[in-house]
Enzyme design. Structure first.
Site, short mmCIF file in Angstrom:
data_model
loop_
_atom_site.label_atom_id
_atom_site.label_comp_id
_atom_site.label_asym_id
_atom_site.label_seq_id
_atom_site.Cartn_x
_atom_site.Cartn_y
_atom_site.Cartn_z
N GLY A 109 55.25 -30.81 10.53
CA GLY A 109 54.30 -31.65 11.26
C GLY A 109 54.72 -33.09 11.32
N CYS A 110 55.87 -33.42 10.73
CA CYS A 110 56.38 -34.78 10.72
C CYS A 110 57.36 -34.91 11.87
CB CYS A 110 57.10 -35.00 9.39
SG CYS A 110 57.35 -36.71 8.96
N VAL A 111 57.19 -35.94 12.74
CA VAL A 111 58.10 -36.05 13.89
C VAL A 111 59.20 -37.08 13.70
CG1 VAL A 111 56.76 -35.08 15.77
CG2 VAL A 111 56.27 -37.39 14.98
#
Lengths: 111, 129, 102
Positions: A109-111
């Site tokens: 979920g980390c971009v």
């Protein structure tokens, strides 16, 4: 894909510098990755890195920043379980930067 | 000090993820788990249902060395830390597979189809895997 | 002619195993792999059906797929043989043909 050289040996990393094979990680790798980003690892940094590695060992994921912050607070004390403290240690983001040094994948979920 | 994400209180919707597939044979179980973890970042009211072969996702003792795939079952135990605590398991599906609540690796609420139907009815969004 | 039939879908979810058993000749070998391994366990909703079919077919189940899903070899239906990848290869070479019910 690229490589990082640690103690004379080459290790494969992805395009963002994350270690490809988790099991290859050695502590000296963290120091070299940090130096590349003008960061000198202190005991305070290592406390977080070791915490991340233990978390991954137990749950098989890198925690989201929010979860990391809360869990650090629980384990290492309230004064460390907040984003100000963690961002001072890891200005590029505790999720992204600390996970990279710890040899973990980027948090889900980390971009 | 309040963390930035604790200050913003946007609208909270009820999301339900319905898991119906066994792990490893298809990618559904792992994909669902990833979506659930991402959804936790948005502070929504999330519940997970495990029914049909989906109950096998929570089976204790998964050991994947022999099939050369990652064992992602420990990650279900991380859900509590993500404030995802509503895990519902279909009793009939457990029974049909010779399993009981003791065979599962996380705390869940075991319930019947009628109760699950009521819960599903209350949701704003239902996603199926 | 003996034939090996492999089934990789759960018999509690799909009808691949039913299709297989309805078309396989008596004396065929049926190997349960991947998500089909739950069908080899005793006390499931399909266990009695499979026990009944054991008069006509010999059943095998792939051990690594049981272990991956945390399913205990000790609770496999009596008479079903648990095999490893080497046993899988042996089954393929022993039989004249292989049909995969994917």
């Amino acid at each position: 894909m690229g490589t990082i050289t640690v103690e004379g040996k080459e290790y494969e990393v992805d395009e963002e510098g994350y270690l490809v094979n988790l099991s290859e990680w050695i502590p000296a790798m963290a120091d070299i990755m940090a130096k590349d980003e003008d960061c000198e690892l202190t005991d305070a940094h290592w406390e977080v890195l070791n915490f991340l590695r233990e978390y991954y060992e137990e749950y098989q994921i890198a925690p989201a920043v929010r979860v990391l912050t809360k869990a650090i607070g629980k384990k290492l004390g309230k004064e460390k379980g907040n984003s100000k403290y963690l961002y001072e240690l890891f200005p590029y983001g505790p999720g992204k930067q600390a996970c990279k040094y710890a040899g973990l994948p980027k948090p889900t979920g980390c971009v | 000090m309040a963390e930035p994400w604790e200050e913003d209180e946007g609208p909270v919707k009820k999301f339900m993820f319905v898991n119906r597939k066994a792990p490893y044979g298809t990618i559904y179980a792992l994909e669902s788990l990833e979506v659930v973890l991402i959804s936790a970042a948005f502070d929504q009211d999330v519940s997970l249902v495990f029914t049909d072969d989906g109950v096998l996702q929570l089976k204790k003792g998964q050991t994947t060395d022999g099939i050369g795939m990652k064992n992602f079952s420990p990650t279900y135990r991380a859900l509590e830390g993500y404030d995802i605590e509503k895990l519902y398991v279909d009793k009939e599906s457990l029974d049909a597979r010779g399993l009981t609540e003791d065979d599962l690796l996380v705390d869940v609420q075991v319930m019947g189809k009628a109760e699950l139907a009521d819960l599903m009815d209350e949701q704003d969004v239902v996603m199926s895997f | 002619m003996t034939m090996l039939h492999t089934v990789n879908k759960s018999p509690l979810d799909r009808n691949n195993l039913d299709s297989c058993m309805s078309m396989a000749k008596k004396g065929s070998k049926i190997l349960l792999i991947e998500d089909a391994v739950i069908g080899a366990m005793d006390n499931t909703a399909v266990a009695e059906k499979i026990k009944g079919a054991m008069n006509d077919f010999s059943f095998y189940v792939l051990g690594p797929d049981l272990q991956a899903r945390g399913l205990d070899e000790g609770k496999v239906i009596g008479g079903i043989n648990v095999v490893g990848y080497d046993g899988y290869v042996d089954l393929v070479t022993e039989t004249d043909n292989v049909q995969s019910w994917v």
